[in-house]
Design a protein around this motif. Structure first.
Motif, PDB file in Angstrom:
ATOM      1  N   ARG B  16       0.806  -1.203   0.000  1.00 25.80           N
ATOM      2  CA  ARG B  16       0.000   0.000   0.000  1.00 25.80           C
ATOM      3  C   ARG B  16       0.847   1.264   0.000  1.00 25.80           C
ATOM      4  NH1 ARG B  16      -3.569  -3.241   2.806  1.00 25.80           N
ATOM      5  NH2 ARG B  16      -2.397  -3.005   4.722  1.00 25.80           N
ATOM      6  N   ARG B  17       2.139   1.115  -0.049  1.00 24.81           N
ATOM      7  CA  ARG B  17       2.956   2.290   0.117  1.00 24.81           C
ATOM      8  C   ARG B  17       4.270   2.161  -0.639  1.00 24.81           C
ATOM      9  NH1 ARG B  17       5.966   5.011   4.418  1.00 24.81           N
ATOM     10  NH2 ARG B  17       5.910   7.082   3.562  1.00 24.81           N
ATOM     11  N   LYS B  18       4.442   3.079  -1.589  1.00 24.76           N
ATOM     12  CA  LYS B  18       5.715   3.120  -2.295  1.00 24.76           C
ATOM     13  C   LYS B  18       6.645   3.995  -1.460  1.00 24.76           C
ATOM     14  CE  LYS B  18       6.382   3.612  -7.115  1.00 24.76           C
ATOM     15  NZ  LYS B  18       6.182   4.519  -8.265  1.00 24.76           N
ATOM     16  N   VAL B  19       7.697   3.411  -0.941  1.00 27.03           N
ATOM     17  CA  VAL B  19       8.556   4.152  -0.018  1.00 27.03           C
ATOM     18  C   VAL B  19       9.721   4.802  -0.760  1.00 27.03           C
ATOM     19  CG1 VAL B  19       9.987   3.997   2.049  1.00 27.03           C
ATOM     20  CG2 VAL B  19       7.918   2.596   1.859  1.00 27.03           C
ATOM     21  N   ILE B  20      10.352   4.047  -1.621  1.00 27.00           N
ATOM     22  CA  ILE B  20      11.464   4.560  -2.424  1.00 27.00           C
ATOM     23  C   ILE B  20      10.916   4.868  -3.819  1.00 27.00           C
ATOM     24  CG2 ILE B  20      13.757   4.058  -3.357  1.00 27.00           C
ATOM     25  CD1 ILE B  20      13.733   4.112  -0.342  1.00 27.00           C
ATOM     26  N   PRO B  39      15.598  10.575   9.059  1.00 26.57           N
ATOM     27  CA  PRO B  39      14.703  10.408  10.205  1.00 26.57           C
ATOM     28  C   PRO B  39      13.985   9.068  10.183  1.00 26.57           C
ATOM     29  CG  PRO B  39      13.759  11.922   8.599  1.00 26.57           C
ATOM     30  CD  PRO B  39      15.148  11.619   8.129  1.00 26.57           C
ATOM     31  N   ASN B  40      13.352   8.729  11.300  1.00 25.71           N
ATOM     32  CA  ASN B  40      12.568   7.495  11.391  1.00 25.71           C
ATOM     33  C   ASN B  40      11.511   7.476  10.293  1.00 25.71           C
ATOM     34  OD1 ASN B  40      12.802   7.934  14.874  1.00 25.71           O
ATOM     35  ND2 ASN B  40      13.756   6.283  13.738  1.00 25.71           N
ATOM     36  N   GLY B  41      11.391   6.339   9.652  1.00 28.59           N
ATOM     37  CA  GLY B  41      10.361   6.194   8.636  1.00 28.59           C
ATOM     38  C   GLY B  41      10.725   6.776   7.292  1.00 28.59           C
ATOM     39  N   ALA B  42      11.980   7.256   7.130  1.00 28.84           N
ATOM     40  CA  ALA B  42      12.368   7.861   5.861  1.00 28.84           C
ATOM     41  C   ALA B  42      12.504   6.818   4.755  1.00 28.84           C
ATOM     42  CB  ALA B  42      13.682   8.620   6.031  1.00 28.84           C
ATOM     43  N   GLY B  43      12.722   5.576   5.144  1.00 33.86           N
ATOM     44  CA  GLY B  43      12.862   4.534   4.131  1.00 33.86           C
ATOM     45  C   GLY B  43      14.251   3.941   4.064  1.00 33.86           C
ATOM     46  N   LYS B  44      15.056   4.139   5.092  1.00 36.12           N
ATOM     47  CA  LYS B  44      16.415   3.594   5.086  1.00 36.12           C
ATOM     48  C   LYS B  44      16.401   2.069   5.051  1.00 36.12           C
ATOM     49  CE  LYS B  44      17.267   5.578   9.030  1.00 36.12           C
ATOM     50  NZ  LYS B  44      15.939   6.172   9.266  1.00 36.12           N
ATOM     51  N   SER B  45      15.631   1.505   5.970  1.00 33.80           N
ATOM     52  CA  SER B  45      15.551   0.038   5.998  1.00 33.80           C
ATOM     53  C   SER B  45      14.975  -0.495   4.696  1.00 33.80           C
ATOM     54  CB  SER B  45      14.695  -0.424   7.167  1.00 33.80           C
ATOM     55  OG  SER B  45      15.270  -0.041   8.387  1.00 33.80           O
ATOM     56  N   THR B  46      13.966   0.194   4.198  1.00 32.63           N
ATOM     57  CA  THR B  46      13.330  -0.257   2.956  1.00 32.63           C
ATOM     58  C   THR B  46      14.334  -0.233   1.804  1.00 32.63           C
ATOM     59  OG1 THR B  46      11.256   0.683   3.757  1.00 32.63           O
ATOM     60  CG2 THR B  46      11.366   0.093   1.424  1.00 32.63           C
ATOM     61  N   LEU B  47      15.163   0.818   1.759  1.00 30.79           N
ATOM     62  CA  LEU B  47      16.166   0.888   0.698  1.00 30.79           C
ATOM     63  C   LEU B  47      17.142  -0.285   0.809  1.00 30.79           C
ATOM     64  CD1 LEU B  47      17.596   2.190  -1.672  1.00 30.79           C
ATOM     65  CD2 LEU B  47      18.739   3.759  -0.083  1.00 30.79           C
ATOM     66  N   ASP B 164      21.914  -2.544   8.937  1.00 32.69           N
ATOM     67  CA  ASP B 164      20.821  -1.671   9.356  1.00 32.69           C
ATOM     68  C   ASP B 164      20.960  -1.368  10.847  1.00 32.69           C
ATOM     69  OD1 ASP B 164      18.556  -0.179   9.405  1.00 32.69           O
ATOM     70  OD2 ASP B 164      17.256  -1.694   8.486  1.00 32.69           O
ATOM     71  N   GLU B 165      21.479  -0.200  11.157  1.00 31.95           N
ATOM     72  CA  GLU B 165      21.666   0.258  12.533  1.00 31.95           C
ATOM     73  C   GLU B 165      22.432  -0.740  13.399  1.00 31.95           C
ATOM     74  OE1 GLU B 165      18.354   2.062  14.429  1.00 31.95           O
ATOM     75  OE2 GLU B 165      17.434   2.711  12.558  1.00 31.95           O
ATOM     76  N   PRO B 166      23.660  -1.036  13.030  1.00 34.08           N
ATOM     77  CA  PRO B 166      24.422  -2.022  13.807  1.00 34.08           C
ATOM     78  C   PRO B 166      24.870  -1.500  15.172  1.00 34.08           C
ATOM     79  CG  PRO B 166      25.824  -1.065  12.123  1.00 34.08           C
ATOM     80  CD  PRO B 166      24.439  -0.521  11.889  1.00 34.08           C
TER      81      PRO B 166
HETATM   82  N1  LIG Z   1       6.326  -4.154   6.181  1.00 32.00           N
HETATM   83  C1  LIG Z   1       5.854  -2.917   5.889  1.00 32.00           C
HETATM   84  N2  LIG Z   1       4.653  -2.788   5.293  1.00 32.00           N
HETATM   85  C2  LIG Z   1       4.175  -1.562   4.979  1.00 32.00           C
HETATM   86  N3  LIG Z   1       4.804  -0.423   5.210  1.00 32.00           N
HETATM   87  C3  LIG Z   1       6.005  -0.476   5.793  1.00 32.00           C
HETATM   88  C4  LIG Z   1       6.599  -1.732   6.172  1.00 32.00           C
HETATM   89  N4  LIG Z   1       7.789  -1.485   6.734  1.00 32.00           N
HETATM   90  C5  LIG Z   1       7.933  -0.160   6.724  1.00 32.00           C
HETATM   91  N5  LIG Z   1       6.863   0.448   6.158  1.00 32.00           N
HETATM   92  C6  LIG Z   1       6.686   1.898   5.961  1.00 32.00           C
HETATM   93  O1  LIG Z   1       7.694   2.348   5.103  1.00 32.00           O
HETATM   94  C7  LIG Z   1       8.210   3.581   5.545  1.00 32.00           C
HETATM   95  C8  LIG Z   1       9.716   3.482   5.668  1.00 32.00           C
HETATM   96  O2  LIG Z   1      10.037   2.549   6.656  1.00 32.00           O
HETATM   97  P1  LIG Z   1      11.535   2.122   6.955  1.00 32.00           P
HETATM   98  O3  LIG Z   1      11.500   0.978   7.887  1.00 32.00           O
HETATM   99  O4  LIG Z   1      12.242   1.959   5.670  1.00 32.00           O
HETATM  100  O5  LIG Z   1      12.062   3.424   7.701  1.00 32.00           O
HETATM  101  P2  LIG Z   1      13.489   3.682   8.334  1.00 32.00           P
HETATM  102  O6  LIG Z   1      14.045   4.863   7.630  1.00 32.00           O
HETATM  103  O7  LIG Z   1      14.293   2.474   8.350  1.00 32.00           O
HETATM  104  O8  LIG Z   1      13.059   4.105   9.807  1.00 32.00           O
HETATM  105  P3  LIG Z   1      13.803   3.797  11.223  1.00 32.00           P
HETATM  106  O9  LIG Z   1      14.856   4.823  11.383  1.00 32.00           O
HETATM  107  O10 LIG Z   1      12.712   4.031  12.218  1.00 32.00           O
HETATM  108  O11 LIG Z   1      14.299   2.420  11.208  1.00 32.00           O
HETATM  109  C9  LIG Z   1       7.531   3.889   6.874  1.00 32.00           C
HETATM  110  O12 LIG Z   1       6.587   4.905   6.652  1.00 32.00           O
HETATM  111  C10 LIG Z   1       6.853   2.630   7.266  1.00 32.00           C
HETATM  112  O13 LIG Z   1       5.613   2.904   7.838  1.00 32.00           O
END
Ligand SMILES: Nc1ncnc2c1ncn2[C@@H]1O[C@H](COP(=O)(O)OP(=O)(O)OP(=O)(O)O)[C@@H](O)[C@H]1O
Ligand SMILES: [Mg+2]
Lengths: 347, 263
Positions: B16-20, B39-47, B164-166
C-alpha cells in the motif's frame, strides 16, 4: 581469545554429541515401547510368547494373533506417530507458530469431513474399493485442506499469520460441516463417525502399513535434506532470505510433505489430536532447534508417544481397546507438563 | 577496476505504500563505507531491503556489469549480505549455531564442517563475542544480540555488506569496535552501506553520506560537506551546529527540536 575459541569448539562438539545420544535414546525407548505393545493384549500372550510365535510362524492361534492383530497395531502406532509428529514439526517451523499442528490448522477436521461424507451420505470417489472408501475420502479432503492453505500462502502479500488464521478458519468450517452431517446422520452412521473421530489403531492392516511406510520413506529424506534451510527459517524470514533461501519455495515444499504425511496418517487411523502438537515440543526441549536433530527427534518422539498410547489403550481397561486418540491426550498431557516443568533453559 | 553499485531510478516499497520513489544515487565504489541516514520512517531500511532483494523493486540496480534485479535470490545473496534492524526474536539456537547456519546454507557449500565451525568462530571473535558462542541468542542482552547479528552477517564474506543500525544498542566502546570493524571490512575491498542515527559516527567513520528525507534523497556526498545546520533543520527538524572540537575534528551538537509552530 584463542582459548575461548578452542573451548567453544569443544563445547559445540559436546552439544552435538549430546543431541545424538538423545536421538539414540529416543530410538531405544521406542524399541521398548514397541515390545511392550507386542506383549499387551486381551489374549494374554507375553512378549516371549509373541516373539516366539512371530519367529516360528505357522498358523497357530498365537502366531495368527501376533501377525494379524498385535504386530500391525504396534507398527501402525509407530508409523502414524512418526508421520503426524514430523508433519507438526515442519508446520511449526514454516508457520513460525508453536501452536501449529495438523489438528489445529483444520487438516484433521477436513479429513473427518471426508470420512463423514462416506459414513453418512455414502459419497465416495468412484472406483474406490469398498473398504478403502473412508480413508480415500479422508485423504482427499486432508490434501484439499493443505492445498487451500497453500493457495492462501500464495496470495500476494499473505504472510504466515494469514496462513495460521486461514487454517483456524478451516478448522471451524469443517467442524461445522461435520456437525451438520452428524445432525442428519442415521444412528448407525453417527456411531461409526464418532468412533472414527476418536482415532483408532484397530483398523490397522498390512496394506495400510505398506502405504504409510512408503510415504514416510519418500518424505523423510526430503525433510532431512531441508534441515539446514529449515533451521535458517527459524532465525526469521529475513534472515533466511539474506542467506539466499527461496522462502516461498521452501514453505511450499514443506507444506507438500506435511499434506502427504498428515493425510495418509489421518486417513488410516482417524483423528489423533495431540501427537502432532506435542511431539515437536518434546523434541525441541530435548535437542533444541537445530533441525538436523529436531526433525528426527520429533519423528521419534511422536512414534514413542503413539506406541505408549497403544499400550495404554489396551492396558487401561483389560480386554477393551480404548480409542487411541483419547489415550494420546491422556498420556501426552502429563508427559508434556512434566517436561515443561523440568526443563533447564527458560525463555 | 573494482565494480561499483549503481542505483538508477529505483522504486521499491510495500503493497500500500511506495517508499522509495525513483531513487538515483551516484555510483557507490567498492572499498568504501557509506552511511545512510535520515529520520525514522524515511525509508532507510526499505532501501537496504530493496538492495538485498527482500522487497520487490523496479528500475535499475547494477553491480559492475551484473543486473542484480534479474538475478535469483540465491545468486544475489552470494554478493549481498544484509543485517536486518532486528533479529533472533524467540530463537533458542546458540550464537555459534546461528553463524554456522548462515555458512551452511551458502549456495557455494564447499568447506567441511570443521572449517565452517572455525570460520563461524572467527566471525564471532572478530566482533569480540567468541566467549558467547554457546549461549542461546534469546538469552543475550540487546547489544550482544546485535553483535551476534553482525557476526552472522559478515561471516559469509560477501562483497556488499548492508548493515541496518548495527550500533543502535551498543555501549560507547562497542560502537567504536563495530565502526572500526566496518572500516576494516571496507579496507578489504568490500563495500559497506551502514544505516546510522548517530551523525557523529557518520562524520568520524563514513567516506560518503546518503541523506534520505521524507521526500526521498535529500543530499549525498562526503559527510563533512553534506551535514549543515540547514540540512539538520530541514530533514530532522532540529537546531544544531557543527563545531570543531579542541583537536580540530568536526563534531555535531544538537541544541533543540524546532517545534511545529516554527518558533
Ligand atoms: N512491512 C511494511 N509494510 C508496509 N509499510 C512499511 C513496512 N515497513 C515499513 N513500512 C513503511 O515504510 C516507511 C519506511 O520505513 P523504513 O522501515 O524503511 O524506515 P526507516 O528509515 O528504516 O526508519 P527507522 O529509522 O525508524 O528504522 C515507513 O513509513 C513505514 O511505515
Ligand atoms: Mg529502519
Amino acid at each position: 581469545m584463542r582459548v575461548a575459541t578452542v573451548d567453544a569448539l569443544a563445547g559445540y562438539r559436546r552439544l552435538i554429541q549430546r543431541r545424538m545420544v538423545a536421538v539414540a535414546l529416543l530410538a531405544i525407548a521406542i524399541l521398548f515401547a514397541f515390545s511392550l505393545d507386542l506383549a499387551t493384549g486381551p489374549s494374554g500372550l507375553t512378549l516371549a510368547e509373541s516373539l516366539r510365535a512371530l519367529i516360528s510362524g505357522g498358523d497357530g492361534q498365537a502366531a495368527l494373533i501376533v501377525r494379524e492383530v498385535r504386530l500391525p497395531i504396534a507398527v501402525t502406532a509407530v508409523l502414524v506417530g512418526a508421520a503426524l509428529s514430523l508433519a507438526g514439526a515442519e508446520m511449526q517451523t514454516v508457520l513460525n507458530n508453536p501452536l501449529a499442528s495438523p489438528f489445529t490448522l483444520g487438516i484433521s477436521s477436513a479429513a473427518t469431513f471426508g470420512a463423514a461424507l462416506a459414513f453418512v451420505l455414502q459419497l465416495s470417489i468412484p472406483g474406490v474399493p469398498e473398504n478403502w472408501v473412508v480413508p480415500a475420502n479422508a485423504f482427499v479432503f486432508a490434501l484439499g485442506a493443505v492445498l487451500l492453505l497453500q493457495l492462501a500462502a500464495g496470495l500476494r502479500g499473505a504472510g504466515k499469520e494469514t496462513l495460521v488464521l486461514f487454517g483456524i478458519a478451516l478448522f471451524f468450517t469443517f467442524n461445522a460441516f461435520v456437525a451438520i452431517l452428524q445432525f442428519i446422520a442415521s444412528e448407525q452412521a453417527l456411531q461409526q463417525l464418532v468412533f472414527w473421530t476418536m482415532g483408532s489403531l484397530a483398523r490397522a492392516t498390512w496394506e495400510k502399513i505398506a502405504i504409510l511406510a512408503v510415504v514416510l520413506a519418500v518424505v523423510v529424506p526430503f525433510s532431512l535434506a531441508a534441515a539446514w534451510r529449515m533451521t535458517a527459517l527459524r532465525l526469521g524470514e529475513d534472515k533466511a532470505r539474506s542467506f539466499g533461501i527461496d522462502v516461498a519455495r521452501l514453505r511450499f515444499a514443506s507444506l507438500l510433505r506435511i499434506s502427504l504425511l498428515t493425510a495418509t496418517a489421518v486417513a488410516f487411523v482417524g483423528t489423533i489430536a495431540f501427537v502432532g502438537l506435542v511431539g515437536p515440543h518434546i523434541a525441541r526441549l530435548i535437542v533444541g532447534e537445530d533441525h538436523r536433530f529436531y526433525l528426527p527427534a520429533s519423528l521419534l518422539s511422536g512414534a514413542l508417544i503413539m506406541s505408549l498410547a497403544s499400550v495404554a489403550s489396551k492396558a487401561i481397561v483389560p480386554g477393551v481397546l480404548i480409542p487411541v486418540g483419547l489415550v494420546t491426550a491422556l498420556i501426552g498431557v502429563p508427559f508434556f507438563v512434566i517436561l515443561i516443568l523440568t526443563r533447564r533453559t527458560g525463555e | 577496476m573494482s565494480p561499483t553499485l549503481q542505483v538508477n531510478t529505483l522504486s521499491a516499497g510495500y503493497r500500500r505504500r511506495k517508499v522509495i520513489d525513483k531513487l538515483t544515487l551516484a555510483p557507490i565504489p567498492a572499498g568504501t563505507v557509506t552511511a545512510l541516514v535520515g529520520p525514522n520512517g524515511a525509508g532507510k531500511s526499505t532501501l537496504l531491503r530493496a538492495l538485498a532483494g527482500f522487497v520487490p523493486a523496479k528500475g535499475a540496480l547494477r553491480f559492475g556489469d551484473r543486473d542484480l534485479l534479474r538475478e535469483t535470490a540465491a545468486r544475489r545473496a552470494q554478493t549481498v549480505g544484509l543485517m536486518p534492524q532486528s533479529a533472533f526474536a524467540g530463537v533458542t539456537l546458540t550464537v555459534l549455531e546461528t553463524v554456522i547456519v548462515a555458512l551452511k546454507t551458502a549456495p557455494a557449500g564447499g568447506p567441511s564442517d570443521l572449517d565452517i565451525r572455525q570460520r563461524a568462530l572467527d566471525a564471532l571473535a572478530r566482533v569480540g563475542i567468541a566467549d558467547l558462542a554457546l549461549q542461546p541468542v534469546n538469552e543475550l542482552s540487546g547489544g550482544q544480540r546485535q553483535l551476534a547479528n553482525l557476526a552472522q552477517t559478515i561471516a559469509r564474506g560477501q562483497e556488499i555488506i548492508l548493515l541496518d543500525e548495527p550500533t543502535s544498542a551498543l555501549d560507547l566502546r562497542l560502537q567504536m569496535v563495530v565502526m572500526k570493524l566496518v572500516a576494516e571490512i571496507a579496507a578489504e575491498g568490500r563495500m559497506v552501506v551502514v544505516v546510522l542515527h548517530d551523525l557523529n559516527l557518520a562524520l568520524q567513520w563514513a567516506d560518503r553520506l546518503i541523506v534520505l528525507g521524507s521526500k526521498g534523497l535529500r543530499i549525498e556526498g562526503p559527510p563533512r560537506e553534506a551535514i549543515t545546520p540547514e540540512l539538520l533543520a530541514e530533514v530532522y527538524g532540529v537546531r544544531g551546529r557543527i563545531e570543531a572540537c579542541s583537536r580540530g575534528i568536526p563534531r555535531l551538537l544538537i541544541d533543540a527540536a524546532i517545534d511545529e509552530a516554527g518558533a
